[in-house]
Design a protein around this motif. Sequence first.
Motif, PDB file in Angstrom:
ATOM      1  N   HIS A  65       0.813  -1.216   0.000  1.00  0.00           N
ATOM      2  CA  HIS A  65       0.000   0.000   0.000  1.00  0.00           C
ATOM      3  C   HIS A  65       0.850   1.271   0.000  1.00  0.00           C
ATOM      4  O   HIS A  65       0.307   2.353  -0.158  1.00  0.00           O
ATOM      5  CB  HIS A  65      -0.944  -0.008   1.205  1.00  0.00           C
ATOM      6  CG  HIS A  65      -1.869  -1.178   1.183  1.00  0.00           C
ATOM      7  ND1 HIS A  65      -3.078  -1.165   0.535  1.00  0.00           N
ATOM      8  CD2 HIS A  65      -1.733  -2.426   1.697  1.00  0.00           C
ATOM      9  CE1 HIS A  65      -3.663  -2.345   0.670  1.00  0.00           C
ATOM     10  NE2 HIS A  65      -2.869  -3.125   1.371  1.00  0.00           N
ATOM     11  N   GLY A  66       2.150   1.151   0.175  1.00  0.00           N
ATOM     12  CA  GLY A  66       3.036   2.317   0.132  1.00  0.00           C
ATOM     13  C   GLY A  66       3.921   2.419   1.356  1.00  0.00           C
ATOM     14  O   GLY A  66       3.995   1.502   2.171  1.00  0.00           O
ATOM     15  N   LEU A  67       4.587   3.546   1.457  1.00  0.00           N
ATOM     16  CA  LEU A  67       5.482   3.800   2.584  1.00  0.00           C
ATOM     17  C   LEU A  67       4.711   4.356   3.776  1.00  0.00           C
ATOM     18  O   LEU A  67       3.730   5.080   3.609  1.00  0.00           O
ATOM     19  CB  LEU A  67       6.551   4.819   2.190  1.00  0.00           C
ATOM     20  CG  LEU A  67       7.568   4.399   1.132  1.00  0.00           C
ATOM     21  CD1 LEU A  67       8.471   5.584   0.780  1.00  0.00           C
ATOM     22  CD2 LEU A  67       8.393   3.230   1.604  1.00  0.00           C
ATOM     23  N   THR A  68       5.177   4.032   4.953  1.00  0.00           N
ATOM     24  CA  THR A  68       4.658   4.662   6.171  1.00  0.00           C
ATOM     25  C   THR A  68       5.363   6.009   6.314  1.00  0.00           C
ATOM     26  O   THR A  68       6.253   6.343   5.527  1.00  0.00           O
ATOM     27  CB  THR A  68       4.966   3.799   7.407  1.00  0.00           C
ATOM     28  OG1 THR A  68       6.388   3.716   7.544  1.00  0.00           O
ATOM     29  CG2 THR A  68       4.358   2.415   7.298  1.00  0.00           C
ATOM     30  N   SER A  69       5.017   6.762   7.341  1.00  0.00           N
ATOM     31  CA  SER A  69       5.717   8.037   7.560  1.00  0.00           C
ATOM     32  C   SER A  69       7.204   7.781   7.833  1.00  0.00           C
ATOM     33  O   SER A  69       8.059   8.559   7.400  1.00  0.00           O
ATOM     34  CB  SER A  69       5.073   8.832   8.694  1.00  0.00           C
ATOM     35  OG  SER A  69       5.078   8.090   9.888  1.00  0.00           O
ATOM     36  N   ASN A  70       7.526   6.680   8.523  1.00  0.00           N
ATOM     37  CA  ASN A  70       8.932   6.323   8.733  1.00  0.00           C
ATOM     38  C   ASN A  70       9.613   6.002   7.406  1.00  0.00           C
ATOM     39  O   ASN A  70      10.770   6.358   7.192  1.00  0.00           O
ATOM     40  CB  ASN A  70       9.067   5.113   9.659  1.00  0.00           C
ATOM     41  CG  ASN A  70       8.734   5.433  11.084  1.00  0.00           C
ATOM     42  OD1 ASN A  70       8.752   6.588  11.491  1.00  0.00           O
ATOM     43  ND2 ASN A  70       8.410   4.423  11.856  1.00  0.00           N
ATOM     44  N   GLY A  71       8.895   5.313   6.525  1.00  0.00           N
ATOM     45  CA  GLY A  71       9.439   4.986   5.202  1.00  0.00           C
ATOM     46  C   GLY A  71       9.678   6.227   4.368  1.00  0.00           C
ATOM     47  O   GLY A  71      10.684   6.328   3.657  1.00  0.00           O
ATOM     48  N   VAL A  72       8.770   7.184   4.453  1.00  0.00           N
ATOM     49  CA  VAL A  72       8.946   8.445   3.727  1.00  0.00           C
ATOM     50  C   VAL A  72      10.190   9.162   4.247  1.00  0.00           C
ATOM     51  O   VAL A  72      10.990   9.682   3.466  1.00  0.00           O
ATOM     52  CB  VAL A  72       7.689   9.344   3.857  1.00  0.00           C
ATOM     53  CG1 VAL A  72       7.956  10.739   3.326  1.00  0.00           C
ATOM     54  CG2 VAL A  72       6.505   8.706   3.140  1.00  0.00           C
ATOM     55  N   GLY A  73      10.373   9.160   5.560  1.00  0.00           N
ATOM     56  CA  GLY A  73      11.572   9.782   6.132  1.00  0.00           C
ATOM     57  C   GLY A  73      12.839   9.098   5.656  1.00  0.00           C
ATOM     58  O   GLY A  73      13.833   9.770   5.336  1.00  0.00           O
ATOM     59  N   MET A  74      12.829   7.768   5.588  1.00  0.00           N
ATOM     60  CA  MET A  74      13.993   7.032   5.099  1.00  0.00           C
ATOM     61  C   MET A  74      14.263   7.387   3.636  1.00  0.00           C
ATOM     62  O   MET A  74      15.408   7.608   3.244  1.00  0.00           O
ATOM     63  CB  MET A  74      13.778   5.528   5.243  1.00  0.00           C
ATOM     64  CG  MET A  74      14.958   4.694   4.754  1.00  0.00           C
ATOM     65  SD  MET A  74      14.759   2.917   5.005  1.00  0.00           S
ATOM     66  CE  MET A  74      13.395   2.557   3.931  1.00  0.00           C
ATOM     67  N   HIS A  75      13.219   7.471   2.839  1.00  0.00           N
ATOM     68  CA  HIS A  75      13.358   7.838   1.429  1.00  0.00           C
ATOM     69  C   HIS A  75      14.008   9.214   1.303  1.00  0.00           C
ATOM     70  O   HIS A  75      14.923   9.413   0.497  1.00  0.00           O
ATOM     71  CB  HIS A  75      11.979   7.817   0.759  1.00  0.00           C
ATOM     72  CG  HIS A  75      11.993   8.254  -0.661  1.00  0.00           C
ATOM     73  ND1 HIS A  75      11.676   9.536  -1.023  1.00  0.00           N
ATOM     74  CD2 HIS A  75      12.285   7.578  -1.804  1.00  0.00           C
ATOM     75  CE1 HIS A  75      11.764   9.638  -2.337  1.00  0.00           C
ATOM     76  NE2 HIS A  75      12.142   8.464  -2.831  1.00  0.00           N
ATOM     77  N   GLU A  76      13.551  10.162   2.111  1.00  0.00           N
ATOM     78  CA  GLU A  76      14.105  11.514   2.062  1.00  0.00           C
ATOM     79  C   GLU A  76      15.568  11.540   2.479  1.00  0.00           C
ATOM     80  O   GLU A  76      16.381  12.255   1.884  1.00  0.00           O
ATOM     81  CB  GLU A  76      13.266  12.456   2.924  1.00  0.00           C
ATOM     82  CG  GLU A  76      11.899  12.714   2.320  1.00  0.00           C
ATOM     83  CD  GLU A  76      10.956  13.449   3.251  1.00  0.00           C
ATOM     84  OE1 GLU A  76      11.312  13.692   4.431  1.00  0.00           O
ATOM     85  OE2 GLU A  76       9.842  13.767   2.792  1.00  0.00           O
TER      86      GLU A  76
END
Length: 88
Positions: A65-76
Amino acid sequence: MMRILDFLRNIHEPVPVMEFTKLEFTGHREVDKHLMKVSLLMLQQLRHDGMIKCDDLDKTGARIHGLTSNGVGMHERFRDILNLRNLE
């Protein structure tokens, strides 16, 4: 890793896990079988670490379903590291 994170971040509709595992396929049957296992292990680890939202990966028809907020932070953070490296 950045390519995978880009893909995961840009999910707008749930994506079947099997579709994701085919991203790295080479066309060589034996190699692709191992790449699929690596992709599933990576998804399991990302799920365990709270980086992605997905169904139970052991079930048929599981979807990402996508990235979590932690995943978004890791991506950034990965993107920032790559940008700094490109500046050197």
